[in-house]
Design a protein around this motif. Structure first.
Motif, short mmCIF file in Angstrom:
data_model
loop_
_atom_site.label_atom_id
_atom_site.label_comp_id
_atom_site.label_asym_id
_atom_site.label_seq_id
_atom_site.Cartn_x
_atom_site.Cartn_y
_atom_site.Cartn_z
N UNK A 46 35.45 -30.64 -72.18
CA UNK A 46 34.63 -29.78 -71.33
C UNK A 46 33.85 -30.61 -70.31
N UNK A 47 33.39 -31.79 -70.73
CA UNK A 47 32.58 -32.63 -69.85
C UNK A 47 33.13 -34.05 -69.83
N UNK A 48 34.24 -34.31 -69.17
CA UNK A 48 34.84 -35.65 -69.20
C UNK A 48 33.98 -36.68 -68.47
N UNK A 49 34.13 -37.93 -68.88
CA UNK A 49 33.39 -39.04 -68.29
C UNK A 49 34.21 -39.68 -67.16
N UNK A 50 33.49 -40.30 -66.21
CA UNK A 50 32.05 -40.50 -66.14
C UNK A 50 31.31 -39.28 -65.60
N UNK A 51 30.08 -39.11 -66.08
CA UNK A 51 29.18 -38.12 -65.51
C UNK A 51 28.75 -38.64 -64.14
N UNK A 52 28.96 -37.84 -63.11
CA UNK A 52 28.61 -38.25 -61.75
C UNK A 52 27.31 -37.56 -61.33
N UNK A 53 26.32 -38.37 -60.97
CA UNK A 53 25.04 -37.85 -60.50
C UNK A 53 24.81 -38.36 -59.07
N UNK A 54 24.71 -37.45 -58.12
CA UNK A 54 24.40 -37.84 -56.74
C UNK A 54 22.89 -37.99 -56.62
N UNK A 55 22.46 -39.22 -56.41
CA UNK A 55 21.04 -39.58 -56.47
C UNK A 55 20.49 -39.74 -55.06
N UNK A 56 19.43 -38.98 -54.77
CA UNK A 56 18.89 -38.96 -53.40
C UNK A 56 17.39 -39.20 -53.39
N UNK A 57 16.97 -40.33 -52.84
CA UNK A 57 15.56 -40.55 -52.55
C UNK A 57 15.25 -39.72 -51.30
N UNK A 58 14.20 -38.90 -51.39
CA UNK A 58 13.89 -37.97 -50.30
C UNK A 58 12.64 -38.44 -49.54
N UNK A 59 12.74 -38.44 -48.20
CA UNK A 59 11.62 -38.84 -47.35
C UNK A 59 11.78 -38.15 -46.01
N UNK A 60 10.96 -38.53 -45.03
CA UNK A 60 10.91 -37.74 -43.79
C UNK A 60 12.10 -37.94 -42.84
N UNK A 61 13.05 -38.79 -43.22
CA UNK A 61 14.25 -38.96 -42.39
C UNK A 61 15.45 -38.16 -42.92
N UNK A 62 15.35 -37.71 -44.17
CA UNK A 62 16.50 -36.99 -44.74
C UNK A 62 16.13 -35.68 -45.42
N UNK A 63 14.85 -35.25 -45.33
CA UNK A 63 14.40 -34.06 -46.05
C UNK A 63 15.13 -32.80 -45.59
N UNK A 64 15.62 -32.79 -44.36
CA UNK A 64 16.34 -31.62 -43.87
C UNK A 64 17.77 -31.55 -44.41
N UNK A 65 18.17 -32.58 -45.13
CA UNK A 65 19.55 -32.66 -45.63
C UNK A 65 19.72 -32.12 -47.05
N UNK A 66 18.68 -31.54 -47.62
CA UNK A 66 18.73 -31.03 -49.00
C UNK A 66 19.92 -30.10 -49.20
N UNK A 67 20.08 -29.13 -48.31
CA UNK A 67 21.17 -28.16 -48.44
C UNK A 67 22.53 -28.84 -48.35
N UNK A 68 22.66 -29.81 -47.44
CA UNK A 68 23.91 -30.55 -47.30
C UNK A 68 24.19 -31.40 -48.54
N UNK A 69 23.14 -31.93 -49.15
CA UNK A 69 23.31 -32.75 -50.36
C UNK A 69 23.89 -31.91 -51.49
N UNK A 70 23.40 -30.70 -51.63
CA UNK A 70 23.94 -29.81 -52.67
C UNK A 70 25.36 -29.40 -52.33
N UNK A 71 25.62 -29.12 -51.08
CA UNK A 71 26.98 -28.77 -50.65
C UNK A 71 27.97 -29.90 -50.97
#
Length: 398
Positions: A183-208
C-alpha cells in the motif's frame, strides 16, 4: 525515582534524570559540507551571506571518510539507534561514496532518511534507491514551478527543475512496478519547502507538483534567518495571511483528492507550520513562543548530530555547543559524557534566563536561541505525550 524495567528506555532515562539507558533513536549525519546549490535561504551557501572567509571556505570542504562512518554506524547499531538521517551542512549526494554508505546502512538493517536537493540523482541511482528501500527522502525544492526554482537557486536553471521532476516521476513508476502488493512502497517521498517572501505565492504550485509526481507528503517550514544577512527574506503580515489562505485551500483540496486516489498525498505537520508562522514573533523570525515554552525539551535523550568535522551537537540548533568529537572519542562515550548530560538537564528545565541557551542557533545577540526556530520540535511534541501519559500512570498528575 522510577525504576520499572517495563518502561520505554528513553522515558526511563528522562524520569531518572540526565542518564540515558539507550542510544539516540535518530542520529543526523552531516557526511559532507560540500554542496552544489546556493539556495538564497541557506545558512551556509546563500549569496546573501557575502564572500566567505578563508575559515568558512575550508569548513565547506569537510567530509567524513567512509571507514569512520562505518565505524560510527556499527557503534550506533549496538547502542540501539534505528534511524540515520543524512543531511546537514552539505548535499549528501556530493559525498563520493554515498551509494556505498546507503548500502552499508541497509546491510545494518537501519532506517535511512535523506535530505537532498535531488539535483545529482539520475535514473540509475533512482533504481538502486528503490531497490535498497531507502525509507524517506526529503526533496528540498523550495518551489513549485520553474521560475521560482531558478529565482531561489541562482546557480541552477529551469531545466534543473524539469530534470528533478522527471526523476521523481520515474521513482513513482518504479515503486508501482516493483511493489504492486504494497500500500505504501518505499521510499516515502516528501517535498520539503522552506517558505519565505520569495516563494510564498508558490504554495498552490507546490501542492500541484506533489500531486503530479505522486509524492507521499509535502511539508512547509518557515525560513530560519541569519540577522543582517538573510532576514530580508522574512514575511510581512499580508504575506502570512496569504500563506494561511493558500494552505487552507490546499488542505480542502487534498481532502477531496484523497477520497478517490489510491496514492494519498498529505501536508506533513501542517498544524505546526501554521501555528509557528502565526506566533507573535514570527515576523521577526521567532516562531516558537507557542511551542517550546509549553513543555520540557526531551531531544537530549533521543537525538544527536554528527557534523562533517567530527563534532557532535546535542540538537539541530546547538551547532555552537559541542559535546565531543568522534575523531577523539567513541560516540557512546560522548553520549554518556558530562557535556551531553549537562545539555539534558538544562534543556529539560528550560530556564529562559540561563545564558547557556544563548549558544543555541546562529544569532549571538539572541539570549534564548530556542525561541527562534526548533528543528526538533516534532520529536519533542511526540515524546511529551508519552511523558505526560506515564506521569498519569504513576499518579503524579491527573
Amino acid at each position: 525515582m522510577f525504576n520499572s524495567q517495563k518502561e520505554d528506555p528513553v522515558l526511563k532515562g528522562i524520569l531518572n534524570g540526565s542518564q540515558a539507558f539507550i542510544g539516540p533513536e535518530i542520529v543526523q549525519f552531516d557526511i559532507t559540507n560540500r554542496c552544489n546549490n546556493n539556495c538564497i535561504c541557506c545558512w551556509n551557501n546563500s549569496p546573501l551571506l557575502g564572500e566567505p572567509t578563508e575559515a568558512k571556505r575550508q569548513e565547506k570542504e569537510f567530509e567524513l571518510p567512509f571507514n569512520l562512518i562505518k565505524k560510527i554506524i556499527n557503534g550506533l547499531k549496538e547502542m540501539g539507534t534505528k534511524t540515520l538521517f543524512l543531511a546537514g551542512g552539505g548535499e549528501p549526494f556530493m559525498h563520493p561514496e554515498i551509494m556505498e554508505i546507503l548500502r552499508y546502512i541497509k546491510e545494518c538493517k537501519m532506517r535511512i532518511f535523506i535530505n537532498t536537493n535531488f539535483t545529482l540523482i539520475d535514473k540509475e541511482m533512482a533504481k538502486e534507491i528503490v531497490n535498497l528501500k531507502i525509507d524517506l527522502i526529503h526533496v528540498s525544492l523550495l518551489a513549485g514551478g520553474t521560475k521560482t526554482y531558478a529565482l531561489i537557486h541562482p546557480n541552477k536553471t529551469e531545466e534543473t527543475f524539469y530534470k528533478i521532476k522527471e526523476v521523481l516521476e520515474y521513482i513513482t513508476y518504479l515503486k508501482k512496478e516493483k511493489n504492486q502488493h504494497l500500500y505504501n512502497p518505499l521510499p516515502h517521498i516528501n517535498l520539503y519547502n522552506v517558505i519565505f517572501n520569495k516563494n510564498y505565492k508558490d504554495i498552490n504550485n507546490m501542492v500541484e507538483l506533489a500531486l503530479e509526481v505522486k509524492a507521499d507528503t509535502i511539508e512547509f517550514t518557515p525560513v530560519d534567518i541569519i540577522p543582517g544577512k538573510t532576514d530580508i527574506l522574512l514575511f510581512n503580515k499580508e504575506q502570512v495571511d496569504s500563506v494561511n489562505a493558500d494552505v487552507n485551500i490546499q488542505l480542502k483540496r487534498l481532502k477531496k483528492y484523497n477520497e478517490n486516489e489510491p496514492v494519498k498525498t498529505n501536508i506533513e505537520q501542517c498544524d505546526s507550520f501554521l501555528k509557528r508562522i502565526n506566533t507573535p514573533g514570527a515576523l521577526k523570525g521567532k516562531y516558537e513562543s507557542e511551542t517550546i515554552t509549553k513543555q520540557p525539551c526531551y531531544v537530549g535523550w533521543m537525538f544527536a548530530r554528527i557534523k562533517a568535522n567530527g563534532e557532535v551537537n546535542p540538537c539541530l540548533k546547538a551547532n555552537r555547543i559541542s559535546i565531543g568529537n568522534i575523531y577523539e572519542k567513541p560516540f557512546k562515550e560522548i553520549w554518556d559524557g558530562a557535556e551531553e548530560q549537562l545539555f539534558r538537564k538544562k534543556s529539560f528545565n528550560l530556564d529562559f534566563h540561563d545564558s547557556y541557551f544563548g549558544r543555541i542557533g546562529d544569532d549571538p545577540n539572541c539570549s534564548f536561541g530556542c525561541l527562534k526556530s526548533c528543528d526538533n520540535i516534532q520529536i519533542n511534541i511526540e515524546m511529551h505525550k508519552k511523558y505526560v501519559d506515564i506521569l498519569r500512570d504513576y499518579g503524579r498528575i491527573k
